[in-house]
Design a protein around this motif. Sequence first.
Motif, PDB file in Angstrom:
ATOM      1  N   SER A 719       0.830  -1.210   0.000  1.00 38.68           N
ATOM      2  CA  SER A 719       0.000   0.000   0.000  1.00 38.68           C
ATOM      3  C   SER A 719       0.859   1.253   0.000  1.00 38.68           C
ATOM      4  O   SER A 719       0.539   2.249  -0.659  1.00 38.68           O
ATOM      5  N   VAL A 720       1.994   1.204   0.720  1.00 42.20           N
ATOM      6  CA  VAL A 720       2.909   2.345   0.776  1.00 42.20           C
ATOM      7  C   VAL A 720       3.528   2.600  -0.603  1.00 42.20           C
ATOM      8  O   VAL A 720       3.548   3.732  -1.099  1.00 42.20           O
ATOM      9  N   VAL A 721       4.012   1.521  -1.234  1.00 42.66           N
ATOM     10  CA  VAL A 721       4.648   1.653  -2.557  1.00 42.66           C
ATOM     11  C   VAL A 721       3.617   2.138  -3.583  1.00 42.66           C
ATOM     12  O   VAL A 721       3.887   3.026  -4.397  1.00 42.66           O
ATOM     13  N   SER A 722       2.411   1.550  -3.554  1.00 40.59           N
ATOM     14  CA  SER A 722       1.355   1.928  -4.512  1.00 40.59           C
ATOM     15  C   SER A 722       0.981   3.394  -4.344  1.00 40.59           C
ATOM     16  O   SER A 722       0.792   4.116  -5.322  1.00 40.59           O
ATOM     17  N   ASN A 723       0.884   3.832  -3.088  1.00 37.04           N
ATOM     18  CA  ASN A 723       0.535   5.229  -2.834  1.00 37.04           C
ATOM     19  C   ASN A 723       1.618   6.166  -3.366  1.00 37.04           C
ATOM     20  O   ASN A 723       1.323   7.219  -3.941  1.00 37.04           O
ATOM     21  N   SER A 724       2.884   5.759  -3.190  1.00 34.79           N
ATOM     22  CA  SER A 724       3.990   6.585  -3.695  1.00 34.79           C
ATOM     23  C   SER A 724       3.938   6.692  -5.218  1.00 34.79           C
ATOM     24  O   SER A 724       4.212   7.756  -5.784  1.00 34.79           O
ATOM     25  N   LEU A 725       3.584   5.583  -5.879  1.00 35.12           N
ATOM     26  CA  LEU A 725       3.553   5.571  -7.348  1.00 35.12           C
ATOM     27  C   LEU A 725       2.487   6.514  -7.914  1.00 35.12           C
ATOM     28  O   LEU A 725       2.572   6.922  -9.073  1.00 35.12           O
ATOM     29  N   ARG A 726       1.498   6.876  -7.080  1.00 40.04           N
ATOM     30  CA  ARG A 726       0.467   7.826  -7.534  1.00 40.04           C
ATOM     31  C   ARG A 726       1.080   9.189  -7.874  1.00 40.04           C
ATOM     32  O   ARG A 726       0.520   9.949  -8.669  1.00 40.04           O
ATOM     33  N   LEU A 727       2.231   9.477  -7.256  1.00 42.67           N
ATOM     34  CA  LEU A 727       2.914  10.748  -7.535  1.00 42.67           C
ATOM     35  C   LEU A 727       3.297  10.880  -9.013  1.00 42.67           C
ATOM     36  O   LEU A 727       3.398  11.983  -9.542  1.00 42.67           O
ATOM     37  N   LYS A 728       3.540   9.723  -9.655  1.00 41.67           N
ATOM     38  CA  LYS A 728       3.972   9.719 -11.057  1.00 41.67           C
ATOM     39  C   LYS A 728       2.974  10.436 -11.962  1.00 41.67           C
ATOM     40  O   LYS A 728       3.343  11.045 -12.958  1.00 41.67           O
ATOM     41  N   VAL A 729       1.678  10.313 -11.626  1.00 43.38           N
ATOM     42  CA  VAL A 729       0.647  10.896 -12.494  1.00 43.38           C
ATOM     43  C   VAL A 729       0.137  12.246 -11.967  1.00 43.38           C
ATOM     44  O   VAL A 729      -0.795  12.819 -12.524  1.00 43.38           O
ATOM     45  N   ALA A 730       0.752  12.747 -10.893  1.00 40.71           N
ATOM     46  CA  ALA A 730       0.302  14.036 -10.319  1.00 40.71           C
ATOM     47  C   ALA A 730       0.619  15.181 -11.281  1.00 40.71           C
ATOM     48  O   ALA A 730       1.627  15.153 -11.991  1.00 40.71           O
TER      49      ALA A 730
END
Length: 732
Positions: A719-730
């Motif tokens: 969940s931590v890694v997935s949440n961080s990856l959301r930054l890619k599309v910010a």
Amino acid sequence: MSTAITKETFPVLEMTCAACAVSVESMLKSAPGVKDAGVNFANQTAWVQYDPTAATPETLQKTVRSIGYDLVIDKDNQDEVKEEAQRRHYNEVKQRTIWSSILSLPIVIIGMFFMDMPYGNWIMMVLATPVVFFFGRNFFVNAWKQLKHGKANMDTLVALSTGIAWIFSAFNTIYPEFWHQRGLHPHVYFEAAAVVIAFISLGKLLEEKAKSNTSSAIKKLIGLQPKTVLLVDASGDTKEIPISNVMVQDVLLVKPGEKIPVDGKVVNGESYVDESMISGEPVPVLKKQGEAVFAGTINQKGSFQFKAEKVGADTVLAQIIKMVQEAQGSKAPVQKLVDKIAGIFVPVVIGIAILTFITWMVLGGENAFTHGLLTAVTVLVIACPCALGLATPTAIMVGVGKGAENNILIKDAESLELGHKVNAIILDKTGTITEGKPVVTDMIWNTTATDLRSVLFTLEQQSEHPLAEAVVSYLKVKPVKLDSFESITGQGIKGTYEGKTYFVGNKKLLPVTLNQIQLSQAGELQEEAKTVIYFANEQELLAIIAIADKIKETSKTAINALQRDGIEVYMLTGDNAHTAAAVARNVGITQYKAEVLPAYKAEFVKELQQAGKVVAMVGDGINDSQALAQADVSIAMGKGSDIAMDVAKMTLITSDLNSIPKALKLSRKTVATIKQNLFWAFIYNIIGIPLAAGVLFPVNGFLLNPMIAGAAMALSSVSVVSNSLRLKVAKL
């Protein structure tokens, strides 16, 4: 009789987090003979005030080594030893990360998908043992050293959770009958132990990579000083001597293209000198007899002799070097949120695990020991700091990648975390708000004769004046053959072509009087902070040429965006007040200061910080390096000097100032992601630890299976890694 107290600064090795800096500082402060000490995690140094009769560098080194760190006390080779140790440490962490990841992968595959395969537990034990006890040995060594001094950090929790998970799993692999006899299935957690080591090693590798090597900036500044100089003796002869032998009052010769070795005054000859490292201004300055010259500045085409007035540590360059070092070392170590939490979290979790075991032993009935052991292990497994260790590095890693996509290179995670708090930003003028090089902005001709462009081009092509280059670049026509050419110091140049004499320079040089229209045209251009030069023959003014350092097209929109975000924007420049006012007016800055020296820029940053501001500094030159080092967030322009880019924690690859609001927005989004990650890392602990301890057992007989605890730990990491990856599309 009182003994003099000695103050020395030593590089510290092996520090990996802000908690390490706190440990080293407290050990040094408690060492015999030490009056005071401070440790800076940002630049990996410690300063110590001590009584030399009661303490020595060797005893201080021994104190620091006792808790797993090291002091470099070899003064002659401090930088080399430190750099070599850092490089060696990075390579070690890299190797540990690679090998622990390679060995962990098959363990995870077997543990998750082929748990019932023949000899599966034994294969996992063989693979997990080197991961935990060889590639993860540093966690155990550091945890033990911390324990000896009554301290605990993330290493303590990693060592405890992985060590107990391995011991428990090894026991269940070798002696499964113990559980079978009690009607329970012997689960193993080799994959949990191995993956924790691999993930935490990855986090440490990312941290090591992010750490900037500040000493390279100092090295480059020191490299601005030539190693040898030409000394002019009483008879006028020159001899080469080392710079360290130069004395005040010595007369030195500087040839074209050479660096000026020390501060002094010109006594013979003249030349243009590039002083951009001190003033930041791109146009070289004419140096005549009696004028001051400074160490590190670069002589242009002429040669001259000057008398040394300040040597060694007294020169302006030496002061800049000293102030950059002090500014880099003056920041308090950043107490990262994760390290603060870990300091409380580790003892609490250990306490809960022990309390759980004791409670079961007292109240657990016939299976007290079995349930007590099982629940204590489950508490430690579920509380594993894997997600906690990943919360910051994964968000930072994705944030750094997102920055790179947007032409923002981030060297230091600290600046990415701090950027969202910035409420004051200082912009250098030359090369930051402006292009940083003089160009022709206006050329007003009073004649239609086209061949005169070639005459002007040829005259400027032969001129040594720094502004001549701008005219040559602007005209780009074919040259003509001049009959004669003469340079007139302080006024301009003149030359003859086909029997006519032509003049290029300031108003003093002109043989003609300007009419009212021409005076008005020149006045308007000067009002816009442009340098005006004139082209004339003996009868009439032929052209008015305006040269200026052009404002970048994006500067105004970027400054407006920062002001809309509630950030105070200041401009500091070494240029004159007239030019500064014109530039500030054009870009919408109301707070600016002109004719400032490098030391004042750093002082101004301090003033704002003392007023409670979080200050960002944006610059591109050596003259900005002190202020960049002092600022909370430092941003260098990509086309600037290597030293500015070395000192700064962020570099804009583009010269577009619009990247600055983007960088600060990226910081806001990254920090938000880190906080969300910490929430996910903790929420399952808050729910899972009481369940693991068996709080529901008296109610409905529910005991959390350690296997489910391992899965919950893995899920929190995902969940931590997935949440961080959301930054890619910010969107920035």
